[in-house]
Design an enzyme around this catalytic site. Structure first.
Site, mmCIF file in Angstrom:
data_model
loop_
_atom_site.group_PDB
_atom_site.id
_atom_site.type_symbol
_atom_site.label_atom_id
_atom_site.label_comp_id
_atom_site.label_asym_id
_atom_site.label_seq_id
_atom_site.Cartn_x
_atom_site.Cartn_y
_atom_site.Cartn_z
ATOM 1 N N GLU A 156 1.772 -2.233 9.778
ATOM 2 C CA GLU A 156 0.802 -3.331 9.911
ATOM 3 C C GLU A 156 1.348 -4.580 10.609
ATOM 4 O O GLU A 156 1.205 -5.693 10.099
ATOM 5 C CB GLU A 156 0.244 -3.693 8.536
ATOM 6 C CG GLU A 156 -0.403 -2.505 7.847
ATOM 7 C CD GLU A 156 -0.936 -2.835 6.448
ATOM 8 O OE1 GLU A 156 -0.724 -3.954 5.965
ATOM 9 O OE2 GLU A 156 -1.568 -1.947 5.852
ATOM 10 N N GLU A 261 -3.634 7.462 5.614
ATOM 11 C CA GLU A 261 -4.059 6.901 4.313
ATOM 12 C C GLU A 261 -5.563 7.087 4.148
ATOM 13 O O GLU A 261 -6.297 6.161 3.790
ATOM 14 C CB GLU A 261 -3.697 5.413 4.226
ATOM 15 C CG GLU A 261 -2.214 5.145 4.463
ATOM 16 C CD GLU A 261 -1.794 3.692 4.252
ATOM 17 O OE1 GLU A 261 -2.589 2.901 3.712
ATOM 18 O OE2 GLU A 261 -0.665 3.356 4.639
HETATM 19 C C1 XIL Z 1 -1.621 -0.073 -1.568
HETATM 20 C C2 XIL Z 1 -1.408 0.719 -2.862
HETATM 21 O O1 XIL Z 1 -2.275 1.825 -2.847
HETATM 22 C C3 XIL Z 1 -1.679 -0.159 -4.061
HETATM 23 O O2 XIL Z 1 -1.328 0.514 -5.261
HETATM 24 C C4 XIL Z 1 -0.884 -1.468 -3.950
HETATM 25 O O3 XIL Z 1 -1.228 -2.315 -5.011
HETATM 26 C C5 XIL Z 1 -1.149 -2.158 -2.634
HETATM 27 O O4 XIL Z 1 -0.870 -1.268 -1.564
HETATM 28 N N1 XIL Z 1 -1.997 -0.035 3.515
HETATM 29 C C6 XIL Z 1 -0.784 0.494 3.183
HETATM 30 C C7 XIL Z 1 -0.522 0.918 1.791
HETATM 31 O O5 XIL Z 1 0.047 0.735 4.072
HETATM 32 O O6 XIL Z 1 0.821 0.766 1.434
HETATM 33 C C8 XIL Z 1 -1.402 0.167 0.809
HETATM 34 O O7 XIL Z 1 -1.197 0.723 -0.481
HETATM 35 C C9 XIL Z 1 -2.852 0.271 1.227
HETATM 36 C C10 XIL Z 1 -3.060 -0.349 2.577
#
Ligand code: XIL
Length: 367
Positions: A156, A261
């Site tokens: 990101e 994701e």
């Molecule tokens: C999220 C997790 O799922 C949560 O448990 C945590 O509180 C916050 O992060 N993008 C990403 C992930 O790259 O690491 C994030 O995961 C969601 C958005």
């Protein structure tokens, strides 16, 4: 006589296949098996799952997935809670879990502006940030050398308009920090695949920024093996055209494309993407389905997933992996983000670990 024997054999085969079919619940199969010639199928794992606390969930994970990303346990706040003090306990358990169940691990993530250790967020001096940056990558990538299959090296780093996010890394180290992160990771763990990962990077402006970022890494002489499109999308609004254009554009850079994701938001939200710092207040309207999903939405979810996987299959030669962000609806981060305490339904398995209509649509593409 021969014909009779043949007929008997045919009859036994039919009878037997019918029994096995009924035995394993009609249609229930395994995503990793169904897509084994197309791409790997991943999930995000939390601590309870890594510790195998629930046997039903554990069986589901082992049956369905051949690659996993730690949902949190490899983020810098958890791996380096105090400056220079590393805690590898839980992440090491994940490696053991992967070895035991034949699940490859994608490390997530080395350099990200979120979930940073507290000491790091307060850092003022450029030298300290540089020390943290170098040491964290060398130590963590070195520790997992030969143990993780791949790393989300940088996560990101982009704004929605494709410019670089004004993170502490950009502020203190300048834009070269991204290529440098790839170079350092490669040095510490030469045989590990190295990825850049982001959300909304299928959107045209952010995609253009992402292409520029990847080219800069390549021009610097560092290696990048793939790009992750996170895939936090919204019900009825899957940007199929943008996704397809992105798959083609990224693949043309000579790297693998991954959906890293995947989940489909079905609850109301007034913005898109996955900026974990964005939060909204809980209201009665914000949690409309606490007791179950209406059929029409269940169907839309199934149609959306089917359309997505059709597209992924069309470009299976360019897509290396599709990872869901969670195992079942009950575990999904979307129950608590961007609004706490909602009942969300973004995945293929429900709260009882049963496959949803969306699962059958997806796996149906291979049957
Ligand atoms: C999220 C997790 O799922 C949560 O448990 C945590 O509180 C916050 O992060 N993008 C990403 C992930 O790259 O690491 C994030 O995961 C969601 C958005």
């Amino acid at each position: 006589m021969k014909i009779k024997t043949f007929m008997l054999v045919v009859w036994v085969i039919i009878l037997f296949s019918n029994f096995t079919y009924q035995d394993t619940k009609p249609g229930i199969d395994s995503l990793k098996e169904a897509f084994k010639n197309d791409f790997t199928i991943g999930t995000a794992l939390n601590s309870a799952q890594i510790e195998e606390r629930n046997p039903t969930v554990n069986n589901l994970i082992i049956q369905q997935f051949n690659v996993a990303t730690p949902e949190n346990v490899m983020k810098s706040a958890l791996l380096q809670p105090k400056w220079g003090i590393y805690d590898f306990k839980m992440a090491d358990k994940l490696i053991e879990y992967g070895n035991k169940h034949n699940i490859k691990i994608n490390g997530h993530t080395l350099i990200w502006h979120s979930q940073l250790p507290g000491f790091m967020r307060r850092m003022q001096s450029t030298d300290s940030v540089k020390t943290f940056f170098n040491d964290h990558i060398k130590t963590v990538a070195g520790h997992y050398k030969g143990k993780v299959f791949s790393w989300d090296v940088v996560n990101e780093a982009l704004n929605e308009d494709g410019t670089l996010r004004n993170s502490i890394f950009l502020q203190k180290l300048g834009e070269g920090y991204i290529a440098e992160a790839f170079r350092l990771t490669q040095e510490a763990s030469p045989d590990t695949e190295l990825y850049y990962n982001d959300y909304n990077n299928e959107q045209p402006a952010k995609r253009a920024g992402c292409i520029k970022l990847i080219k800069k890494i390549q021009e610097s002489g560092a290696r990048i093996d793939g790009v992750g499109i996170q895939g936090h999308w919204h019900l009825g609004k899957i940007p199929l055209k943008d996704i397809e254009e992105s798959i083609l554009a990224y693949s043309a850079l000579g790297i693998k494309v991954m959906i890293t994701e995947l989940d489909i938001e079905i609850l109301p939200r007034n913005f898109q993407g996955a900026d974990v710092s964005q939060r909204l207040a809980n209201t009665t309207e914000s949690n409309p389905y606490p007791n179950g999903l209406p059929d029409s939405i269940q169907k839309q979810l199934a149609d959306d997933y089917e359309a997505l996987f059709k597209l992924f299959l069309k470009h299976k030669d360019k897509i290396a992996r599709v990872t869901f962000w969670g195992v079942n609806d009950g575990d999904s981060w979307l129950n608590n983000w961007p609004i706490r305490g909602r009942t969300n339904y973004p995945l293929l398995f429900d709260r009882n670990n049963e496959p949803k209509p969306a699962y059958f649509k997806v796996i149906g593409l291979k049957q």
